[in-house]
Design a protein around this motif. Structure first.
Motif, short mmCIF file in Angstrom:
data_model
loop_
_atom_site.label_atom_id
_atom_site.label_comp_id
_atom_site.label_asym_id
_atom_site.label_seq_id
_atom_site.Cartn_x
_atom_site.Cartn_y
_atom_site.Cartn_z
N ARG A 1 61.13 29.77 66.69
CA ARG A 1 62.39 29.73 65.94
C ARG A 1 63.50 30.43 66.74
NH1 ARG A 1 64.12 27.52 60.58
NH2 ARG A 1 66.20 28.36 60.45
N ILE B 1 57.34 24.08 65.98
CA ILE B 1 58.04 24.92 65.00
C ILE B 1 57.86 24.45 63.55
CG2 ILE B 1 60.19 23.64 65.44
CD1 ILE B 1 61.74 26.20 64.81
N LYS C 1 52.11 26.78 56.06
CA LYS C 1 52.22 25.34 55.83
C LYS C 1 50.85 24.79 55.46
CE LYS C 1 56.54 24.74 57.36
NZ LYS C 1 57.56 23.75 57.62
N ARG D 1 52.35 24.24 50.62
CA ARG D 1 51.79 25.42 51.29
C ARG D 1 50.34 25.54 50.84
NH1 ARG D 1 56.19 24.99 53.70
NH2 ARG D 1 57.65 26.70 54.02
N ALA E 1 61.71 15.25 62.16
CA ALA E 1 62.35 15.92 61.02
C ALA E 1 63.81 15.51 60.90
CB ALA E 1 62.25 17.44 61.19
N GLY E 2 64.41 15.08 62.00
CA GLY E 2 65.84 14.84 61.98
C GLY E 2 66.24 13.38 61.92
N TRP F 1 55.37 30.95 65.33
CA TRP F 1 56.57 30.35 64.74
C TRP F 1 57.81 31.20 65.03
CZ3 TRP F 1 59.51 32.73 60.84
CH2 TRP F 1 60.66 32.00 60.50
N CYS G 1 65.62 24.61 56.95
CA CYS G 1 65.83 23.61 57.99
C CYS G 1 66.83 24.09 59.04
CB CYS G 1 66.35 22.33 57.35
SG CYS G 1 66.77 21.06 58.54
N ILE H 1 57.21 20.30 49.48
CA ILE H 1 57.09 21.31 50.54
C ILE H 1 55.77 22.04 50.28
CG2 ILE H 1 58.19 23.30 51.63
CD1 ILE H 1 60.88 22.40 50.63
N PRO I 1 66.89 21.08 49.10
CA PRO I 1 66.56 19.91 49.94
C PRO I 1 66.25 20.31 51.38
CG PRO I 1 68.92 19.98 49.49
CD PRO I 1 68.28 21.03 48.63
N ARG J 1 62.31 29.80 56.77
CA ARG J 1 61.95 28.51 57.37
C ARG J 1 62.90 27.40 56.94
NH1 ARG J 1 56.06 28.31 59.48
NH2 ARG J 1 57.11 26.69 60.64
C1 HEM Z 1 68.94 15.27 55.43
C2 HEM Z 1 68.27 15.66 56.48
C3 HEM Z 1 67.23 16.74 56.50
C4 HEM Z 1 66.48 17.26 55.48
C5 HEM Z 1 66.55 16.91 54.00
C6 HEM Z 1 65.61 18.27 56.04
C7 HEM Z 1 64.72 19.03 55.30
C8 HEM Z 1 63.95 20.04 55.82
C9 HEM Z 1 63.09 20.91 55.04
C10 HEM Z 1 62.86 20.82 53.54
C11 HEM Z 1 62.52 21.79 55.90
C12 HEM Z 1 61.59 22.96 55.52
C13 HEM Z 1 60.17 22.49 55.42
C14 HEM Z 1 59.23 23.60 55.00
O1 HEM Z 1 59.64 24.73 54.70
O2 HEM Z 1 58.03 23.29 54.95
C15 HEM Z 1 62.99 21.47 57.23
C16 HEM Z 1 62.61 22.13 58.37
C17 HEM Z 1 63.01 21.76 59.62
N1 HEM Z 1 63.94 20.80 59.96
FE1 HEM Z 1 64.99 19.66 58.68
N2 HEM Z 1 65.84 18.33 57.39
C18 HEM Z 1 66.82 17.42 57.71
C19 HEM Z 1 67.35 17.19 58.96
C20 HEM Z 1 66.96 17.82 60.11
C21 HEM Z 1 67.54 17.61 61.42
C22 HEM Z 1 68.71 16.66 61.70
C23 HEM Z 1 66.83 18.38 62.30
C24 HEM Z 1 66.99 18.53 63.78
C25 HEM Z 1 67.62 17.70 64.55
C26 HEM Z 1 65.84 19.10 61.53
C27 HEM Z 1 64.92 19.97 62.06
C28 HEM Z 1 64.08 20.77 61.32
C29 HEM Z 1 63.18 21.75 61.90
C30 HEM Z 1 63.01 22.05 63.38
C31 HEM Z 1 62.52 22.37 60.84
C32 HEM Z 1 61.45 23.47 60.92
C33 HEM Z 1 62.12 24.80 60.75
C34 HEM Z 1 61.15 25.97 60.75
O3 HEM Z 1 60.03 25.84 60.22
O4 HEM Z 1 61.52 27.02 61.27
N3 HEM Z 1 65.95 18.74 60.22
N4 HEM Z 1 63.87 20.41 57.15
#
Ligand code: HEM
Length: 457
Positions: A104, A92, A76, A337, A268-269, A100, A404, A335, A396, A402
């Motif tokens: 995860r 995370i 990241k 890096r 994030a959520g 990580w 979401c 996104i 998206p 990684r």
């Molecule tokens: C429309 C809604 C959402 C979008 C568009 C979205 C988008 C993303 C994206 C693009 C990433 C990857 C980022 C990267 O690779 O740098 C990500 C990671 C993540 N998102 Fe979401 N997200 C959404 C909703 C949520 C919700 C509802 C939660 C939890 C309640 C959540 C929790 C996470 C977590 C924990 C990660 C990190 C995962 C990892 O690195 O292992 N997201 N999200």
């Protein structure tokens, strides 16, 4: 205007130098204004306006390689991690390597399908509460801010599904305001760094950002503590994360680590879903053909009764509509890096410290990859048009390991909110100001979208 020809609001892309001048002139930290015209047509190219080299990557095969990162050289981006660190520590969302992987493994089970079906009732309860407030606005004929409504609703969904606790009105307002401070100021620091700073430079956050983050963390601590008591008896996402053990050491998350991880769910959520829903309501409110099809499907699948978890996979047009919203308005616009060592990407020599920009915004609007790239067309997602969807160009929720962790959660949440509120109200967008997308921490309209609501028969 028919739905197949509808092009929703977008920035006008300019040549590189003019883009830079525009963003400096506007001075509001909008990263979308920086994207030059070429960014929508190039496969891979250098963005030529910063001290630090920035490579924009729109080639789907390279996007997959960078996000999968088999050699561990594209973690990241330091700029992004620096911006969010005061809020979510080394959680995370920002960690890398073995840290990580451990996180995860411990966090992912909290988002299983079983947990999701349990969370559904809590999502429903949050919508019940918001409907009470929206009913009052409808009776009084006052315009509501769609952005604010969605931020509150999605923050409440997170609190109820993660902590089994509704957001009390005072706390909701405080958290919302603090997030706004964080979002604006963190983005501002980012933009300055993006243009002027060398790689890996530490830039301190504004004091008021740190204070806002500390307040948000304090609220999170208040919500975590009941889950740590010996006699705690919860069946929610927080309890699943509290109970999670590292498969290798058997250790659990400490209280501070829990605040980090659960803070990620909040960050994030909540803003991501609110961003997508704001655009979804704007489009549904202004496109009668699309709205008619959404409502027709809801009636066909759900009748006059409640919208149930089992209905979710059957609401095909609604889900395609939301997919299309996420294509044209990906909440996470960039996104980013960073290259940890000299390397090569798609024939370009990349130096250590270069920023690698995987950009859902340009990838998903790319003129060479998508047919009628800027047109809002939910039917492009029908199985018979599968050939229209370029592989690995729709990201998206990210891509690879990684991706979401909350993607299924967000899709169900959005379908439920859209189905219930679009069935209950007519939304009439008020004001004549031009709607303009901007990228801060998430993709947002520059000025809030307001709408009056009318209860439907
Ligand atoms: C429309 C809604 C959402 C979008 C568009 C979205 C988008 C993303 C994206 C693009 C990433 C990857 C980022 C990267 O690779 O740098 C990500 C990671 C993540 N998102 Fe979401 N997200 C959404 C909703 C949520 C919700 C509802 C939660 C939890 C309640 C959540 C929790 C996470 C977590 C924990 C990660 C990190 C995962 C990892 O690195 O292992 N997201 N999200």
């Amino acid at each position: 205007m028919t739905q197949t020809s509808y092009i929703p609001p977008r920035p006008v892309p300019l040549p590189t130098t003019l883009s830079l001048l525009r963003v400096m002139w506007e001075g509001d930290g909008n990263l979308l204004s920086l994207l030059p015209r070429d960014a929508y047509t190039t496969d891979i190219g250098w963005l030529g306006w910063s001290r630090r080299s920035i490579l924009i990557v729109n080639d789907p095969a390279q996007v997959r390689h960078i996000l999968a990162d088999p050699d561990g050289i594209f973690p990241k981006n330091d700029l992004m991690t620096g911006a969010v660190e005061p809020l979510i520590g080394e959680s995370i969302f920002v960690s890398s390597g073995e840290t990580w992987r451990r996180q995860r493994r411990m966090v992912a089970p909290a988002f299983s399908n079983l947990q999701l079906s349990r969370a559904f009732a809590a999502m429903d309860a949050a919508i019940d509460a918001r409907e009470d407030a929206l009913d009052r606005s409808a009776v009084e004929g006052e315009a509501v801010s769609v952005d604010l409504t969605m931020s509150w609703l999605t923050a409440d969904v997170i609190c109820r599904t993660v902590f089994s606790a509704p957001l009390a009105p005072g706390v909701a307002q405080d958290v919302y305001e603090d997030f706004k401070i964080f979002e604006r100021s963190a983005a501002h620091v980012e933009l300055k760094r993006l243009i002027l700073a060398p790689a890996f430079e530490e830039i301190p956050q504004h004091e008021r950002v740190l204070t806002a983050c500390a307040r948000i963390r304090q609220h999170l601590g208040t919500m975590v503590d009941p889950h740590l008591k010996d006699d705690a008896d919860f069946d929610d996402i927080a309890s699943a994360v509290v109970a999670a053990r590292d498969p290798q050491t058997g250790e659990r998350f400490t209280r501070e680590e829990l605040i980090d991880q659960l803070g990620v769910f909040f960050l994030a959520g909540h803003e991501t879903s609110a961003s997508a829903l704001t655009w979804a309501f704007y489009i549904a409110a202004t496109q009668p053909d699309i709205l008619g099809r959404i409502r027709g499907e809801i009636t066909e699948i759900c009748g006059d009764g409640p919208v149930a978890f089992d209905h979710m996979p059957k609401l095909i047009y609604l889900r395609n509509f939301f997919k299309e919203v996420l294509r044209l308005y990906p909440p996470i616009t960039f996104i980013p890096r960073v290259a940890l060592k000299d390397c090569e990407i798609g024939g370009r020599r990349v130096k250590r410290g270069a920023m690698i920009m995987v950009t859902p915004w340009t990838l998903q609007r790319h003129r060479k990859l998508w047919k009628n790239a800027e047109t809002f067309d939910p039917d492009r997602w029908m199985p018979e048009r599968a050939d229209d969807i370029p592989k690995d160009a729709y990201i998206p929720f990210g891509l690879g390991p990684r991706i979401c962790v909350g993607a299924a959660f967000a899709s169900v949440e959005a379908a439920l909110i859209l189905a219930r509120l679009l069935r209950r109200y007519d939304f009439t967008v008020t004001g004549t100001a031009k709607i303009r997308p901007v990228a801060r921490l998430t993709t947002r309209p520059q000025d809030p979208i307001h709408a009056t609501l009318t209860r439907r028969a």
